[in-house]
Design a protein around this motif. Sequence first.
Motif, mmCIF file in Angstrom:
data_model
loop_
_atom_site.group_PDB
_atom_site.id
_atom_site.type_symbol
_atom_site.label_atom_id
_atom_site.label_comp_id
_atom_site.label_asym_id
_atom_site.label_seq_id
_atom_site.Cartn_x
_atom_site.Cartn_y
_atom_site.Cartn_z
ATOM 1 N N TYR A 63 0.850 -1.195 0.000
ATOM 2 C CA TYR A 63 0.000 0.000 0.000
ATOM 3 C C TYR A 63 0.880 1.237 0.000
ATOM 4 C CZ TYR A 63 -2.914 3.557 2.359
ATOM 5 O OH TYR A 63 -3.566 4.703 2.707
ATOM 6 N N ASN A 64 0.514 2.231 -0.808
ATOM 7 C CA ASN A 64 1.229 3.501 -0.872
ATOM 8 C C ASN A 64 0.255 4.605 -0.481
ATOM 9 O OD1 ASN A 64 2.440 5.919 -1.609
ATOM 10 N ND2 ASN A 64 3.246 5.153 -3.535
ATOM 11 N N SER A 78 -7.553 -3.217 7.311
ATOM 12 C CA SER A 78 -6.596 -3.120 8.418
ATOM 13 C C SER A 78 -5.281 -2.604 7.861
ATOM 14 C CB SER A 78 -6.403 -4.485 9.078
ATOM 15 O OG SER A 78 -7.647 -4.973 9.546
ATOM 16 N N TYR A 79 -4.792 -1.520 8.449
ATOM 17 C CA TYR A 79 -3.572 -0.863 7.986
ATOM 18 C C TYR A 79 -2.390 -1.315 8.842
ATOM 19 C CZ TYR A 79 -6.812 2.298 5.602
ATOM 20 O OH TYR A 79 -7.798 2.822 4.807
ATOM 21 N N PHE A 80 -1.258 -1.555 8.185
ATOM 22 C CA PHE A 80 -0.050 -2.022 8.855
ATOM 23 C C PHE A 80 1.164 -1.242 8.372
ATOM 24 C CE2 PHE A 80 -2.947 -5.541 9.144
ATOM 25 C CZ PHE A 80 -2.671 -6.134 10.362
ATOM 26 N N ASN A 81 2.165 -1.146 9.253
ATOM 27 C CA ASN A 81 3.497 -0.691 8.889
ATOM 28 C C ASN A 81 4.397 -1.879 9.164
ATOM 29 O OD1 ASN A 81 6.086 0.349 8.712
ATOM 30 N ND2 ASN A 81 5.478 2.347 9.502
ATOM 31 N N GLY A 82 4.740 -2.619 8.101
ATOM 32 C CA GLY A 82 5.422 -3.897 8.289
ATOM 33 C C GLY A 82 4.477 -4.836 9.016
ATOM 34 N N ALA A 100 -6.342 7.515 3.489
ATOM 35 C CA ALA A 100 -4.887 7.520 3.365
ATOM 36 C C ALA A 100 -4.303 7.498 4.772
ATOM 37 C CB ALA A 100 -4.416 8.762 2.612
ATOM 38 N N VAL A 101 -3.470 6.511 5.047
ATOM 39 C CA VAL A 101 -2.820 6.401 6.356
ATOM 40 C C VAL A 101 -1.323 6.510 6.094
ATOM 41 C CG1 VAL A 101 -2.462 4.932 8.370
ATOM 42 C CG2 VAL A 101 -4.700 4.986 7.253
#
Length: 125
Positions: A63-64, A78-82, A100-101
Amino acid sequence: MHSKQVKFSIFIALIILLSACNGENNSNDNLINKVNIIEDRWVNYKGTSENNKAMIQSQFIPYNPEKDYEVSSDTYVSYFNGEEFIKTELYEDTPEIISAVEEADGVILSFNKSNRNGMQLVEIE
């Protein structure tokens, strides 16, 4: 008799061609790999994947946050950073552009099995 066989062969070839074209458009645009989905699971509001017989969970999708993405059916995103969970949002007024996250680099979608065939996540240009 021979004429009927030729017409039938042309008919079958046309159906195959149309099916291939239709599938090609969907597979190029849809970011959800339906081959690798996880049956009977969803990611809840705490970021935990848990059992739910009515749901399907996608794999991690890159996701960008600088791009816009649209979901075609009701879904939890569900949004993730790694591997670090950020948040889960429910989208119900679909199709809808997801939030946008900034810190996110991937998403996992969780959606009802009844939406399986129509479920898409596409990048909007």
